[in-house]
Design a protein around this motif. Structure first.
Motif, PDB file in Angstrom:
ATOM      1  N   ASP A 171      70.194  51.762 -25.690  1.00  0.00           N
ATOM      2  CA  ASP A 171      70.638  50.768 -24.721  1.00  0.00           C
ATOM      3  C   ASP A 171      69.424  50.143 -24.033  1.00  0.00           C
ATOM      4  O   ASP A 171      68.277  50.408 -24.393  1.00  0.00           O
ATOM      5  CB  ASP A 171      71.626  51.372 -23.717  1.00  0.00           C
ATOM      6  N   ALA A 172      69.695  49.319 -23.018  1.00  0.00           N
ATOM      7  CA  ALA A 172      68.620  48.580 -22.346  1.00  0.00           C
ATOM      8  C   ALA A 172      67.618  49.501 -21.669  1.00  0.00           C
ATOM      9  O   ALA A 172      66.462  49.128 -21.461  1.00  0.00           O
ATOM     10  CB  ALA A 172      69.218  47.612 -21.332  1.00  0.00           C
ATOM     11  N   GLN A 173      68.043  50.707 -21.309  1.00  0.00           N
ATOM     12  CA  GLN A 173      67.148  51.678 -20.666  1.00  0.00           C
ATOM     13  C   GLN A 173      66.509  52.628 -21.670  1.00  0.00           C
ATOM     14  O   GLN A 173      65.878  53.612 -21.299  1.00  0.00           O
ATOM     15  CB  GLN A 173      67.923  52.490 -19.606  1.00  0.00           C
ATOM     16  N   ASN A 174      66.710  52.356 -22.962  1.00  0.00           N
ATOM     17  CA  ASN A 174      66.159  53.181 -24.037  1.00  0.00           C
ATOM     18  C   ASN A 174      66.833  54.546 -24.134  1.00  0.00           C
ATOM     19  O   ASN A 174      66.241  55.515 -24.618  1.00  0.00           O
ATOM     20  CB  ASN A 174      64.640  53.366 -23.882  1.00  0.00           C
ATOM     21  N   ASN A 175      68.077  54.641 -23.686  1.00  0.00           N
ATOM     22  CA  ASN A 175      68.843  55.877 -23.826  1.00  0.00           C
ATOM     23  C   ASN A 175      69.414  55.981 -25.236  1.00  0.00           C
ATOM     24  O   ASN A 175      69.879  54.989 -25.810  1.00  0.00           O
ATOM     25  CB  ASN A 175      69.999  55.910 -22.822  1.00  0.00           C
ATOM     26  N   ILE A 176      69.414  57.193 -25.772  1.00  0.00           N
ATOM     27  CA  ILE A 176      69.997  57.458 -27.088  1.00  0.00           C
ATOM     28  C   ILE A 176      71.503  57.654 -26.992  1.00  0.00           C
ATOM     29  O   ILE A 176      72.234  57.398 -27.940  1.00  0.00           O
ATOM     30  CB  ILE A 176      69.329  58.700 -27.719  1.00  0.00           C
ATOM     31  N   SER A 177      71.990  58.086 -25.868  1.00  0.00           N
ATOM     32  CA  SER A 177      73.431  58.315 -25.630  1.00  0.00           C
ATOM     33  C   SER A 177      74.009  59.279 -26.668  1.00  0.00           C
ATOM     34  O   SER A 177      74.977  58.953 -27.355  1.00  0.00           O
ATOM     35  CB  SER A 177      74.200  56.994 -25.640  1.00  0.00           C
ATOM     36  N   PRO A 178      73.452  60.487 -26.794  1.00  0.00           N
ATOM     37  CA  PRO A 178      73.869  61.400 -27.863  1.00  0.00           C
ATOM     38  C   PRO A 178      75.303  61.892 -27.760  1.00  0.00           C
ATOM     39  O   PRO A 178      75.905  62.249 -28.775  1.00  0.00           O
ATOM     40  CB  PRO A 178      72.884  62.560 -27.732  1.00  0.00           C
ATOM     41  N   LEU A 179      75.861  61.928 -26.552  1.00  0.00           N
ATOM     42  CA  LEU A 179      77.199  62.495 -26.383  1.00  0.00           C
ATOM     43  C   LEU A 179      78.298  61.439 -26.392  1.00  0.00           C
ATOM     44  O   LEU A 179      79.472  61.775 -26.262  1.00  0.00           O
ATOM     45  CB  LEU A 179      77.250  63.306 -25.081  1.00  0.00           C
ATOM     46  N   LYS A 180      77.928  60.193 -26.561  1.00  0.00           N
ATOM     47  CA  LYS A 180      78.931  59.138 -26.654  1.00  0.00           C
ATOM     48  C   LYS A 180      79.455  59.046 -28.078  1.00  0.00           C
ATOM     49  O   LYS A 180      78.769  59.430 -29.031  1.00  0.00           O
ATOM     50  CB  LYS A 180      78.330  57.801 -26.217  1.00  0.00           C
ATOM     51  N   PRO A 181      80.661  58.515 -28.247  1.00  0.00           N
ATOM     52  CA  PRO A 181      81.213  58.400 -29.607  1.00  0.00           C
ATOM     53  C   PRO A 181      80.367  57.487 -30.482  1.00  0.00           C
ATOM     54  O   PRO A 181      79.779  56.515 -30.015  1.00  0.00           O
ATOM     55  CB  PRO A 181      82.605  57.800 -29.376  1.00  0.00           C
ATOM     56  N   MET A 182      80.305  57.820 -31.752  1.00  0.00           N
ATOM     57  CA  MET A 182      79.616  56.978 -32.735  1.00  0.00           C
ATOM     58  C   MET A 182      80.563  55.867 -33.166  1.00  0.00           C
ATOM     59  O   MET A 182      81.688  56.136 -33.613  1.00  0.00           O
ATOM     60  CB  MET A 182      79.212  57.815 -33.947  1.00  0.00           C
ATOM     61  N   THR A 183      80.134  54.629 -33.019  1.00  0.00           N
ATOM     62  CA  THR A 183      80.972  53.500 -33.398  1.00  0.00           C
ATOM     63  C   THR A 183      80.569  52.974 -34.770  1.00  0.00           C
ATOM     64  O   THR A 183      79.505  53.293 -35.305  1.00  0.00           O
ATOM     65  CB  THR A 183      80.851  52.362 -32.374  1.00  0.00           C
ATOM     66  N   ARG A 184      81.418  52.117 -35.308  1.00  0.00           N
ATOM     67  CA  ARG A 184      81.099  51.460 -36.581  1.00  0.00           C
ATOM     68  C   ARG A 184      79.855  50.588 -36.435  1.00  0.00           C
ATOM     69  O   ARG A 184      79.046  50.476 -37.349  1.00  0.00           O
ATOM     70  CB  ARG A 184      82.296  50.628 -37.049  1.00  0.00           C
ATOM     71  N   GLY A 185      79.722  49.976 -35.260  1.00  0.00           N
ATOM     72  CA  GLY A 185      78.531  49.180 -35.013  1.00  0.00           C
ATOM     73  C   GLY A 185      77.271  50.016 -35.016  1.00  0.00           C
ATOM     74  O   GLY A 185      76.243  49.620 -35.579  1.00  0.00           O
ATOM     75  N   ASP A 186      77.330  51.192 -34.373  1.00  0.00           N
ATOM     76  CA  ASP A 186      76.194  52.114 -34.381  1.00  0.00           C
ATOM     77  C   ASP A 186      75.813  52.478 -35.817  1.00  0.00           C
ATOM     78  O   ASP A 186      74.640  52.504 -36.184  1.00  0.00           O
ATOM     79  CB  ASP A 186      76.539  53.402 -33.632  1.00  0.00           C
TER      80      ASP A 186
END
Length: 238
Positions: free
Chosen positions: A192-207
């Motif tokens: 994201d804009a803050q360079n977070n990996i967001s490991p615990l968020k759901p994986m989307t098709r876009g990801d």
């Protein structure tokens, strides 16, 4: 190599359905949309087109890609078999099937799930259950992708150094850190804009499209370095 270890979550009955939350709290839908936008941040239409053109992912029957939709374990298995041609590996050709009680031969992803299990790219749960419809978070999906790609054997210090620039690095599960350091090093992760990996968020098709597009770019042959003519100090011949 480090492997992901998905957790079996105990099912709970929500007090309110998603629809009820939207009706009672209009801001709920706004928050949900914001989370999806954050998850798919940095995913361009060009990346999606590249992945669909390579037939690693497909559009829905209505022609839309729906990058905000979440990835299931079955979908991830199908994508990995295509991306890494796992069906060509000798171990994948073993005729004896692996017993998976919740994935019968009639399941649409049966063959590919058998392949990821035989190649050890994905693991089942206790009792040989696969939970094909279970959604994966980003840590799980990225770690499993790294398993298929090949996890780099970084030292713990190197892993910490690689992940240090990401503010949420501490939230990466310990079992996934080396694998995620691998895909971060290779430039496969959208942040994201803050360079977070967001490991615990759901994986989307876009990801997933972002990861695959970067992987495809790595597979393209690089232009050869032109040969530079040697220079000598000898005077030209008369």
């Amino acid at each position: 190599m480090q492997r992901s270890k998905p957790k079996v979550l105990k099912a709970t009955r929500p007090f309110l359905s998603t629809l009820a939350l939207v009706l009672l709290f209009p801001s709920f839908s706004v928050i949900a949309q914001a989370q999806v936008a954050q998850n798919t941040e940095g995913v361009s239409s060009a990346a999606i087109q590249q992945v669909t053109a390579a037939k690693l992912m497909t559009n829905s029957p209505d022609g839309n890609f729906y990058p905000e939709r979440l990835i299931s374990r079955a979908e991830l298995a199908v994508i990995l078999v295509k991306a890494f041609r796992l069906d060509k590996q000798e171990v994948a050709k073993q005729p004896k099937p692996i017993s998976v009680p919740d994935v019968p031969p009639s399941n649409w992803a049966y063959q590919d799930i058998q392949i990821v299990l035989k190649t050890d790219v994905m693991k089942g749960y206790r009792g040989n259950l696969f939970f094909p419809n279970q959604r994966v978070n980003r840590a799980e999906a990225l770690a499993i992708f790294a398993q298929a790609y090949g996890v780099f054997q970084f030292s713990d210090d190197a892993v910490n150094e690689i992940l240090a620039s990401h503010p949420d690095a501490a939230s990466i599960p310990s079992w996934a850190r080396k694998a995620i350091a691998t895909v971060v090093t290779e430039g496969f992760v959208n942040t994201d804009a803050q360079n977070n990996i967001s490991p615990l968020k759901p994986m989307t098709r876009g990801d997933m499209a972002y990861v695959l597009s970067k992987y495809l770019q790595r597979q393209q042959p690089q232009p050869e370095t032109p040969e530079v003519p040697s220079i000598t100090n000898s005077p030209p011949s008369p």
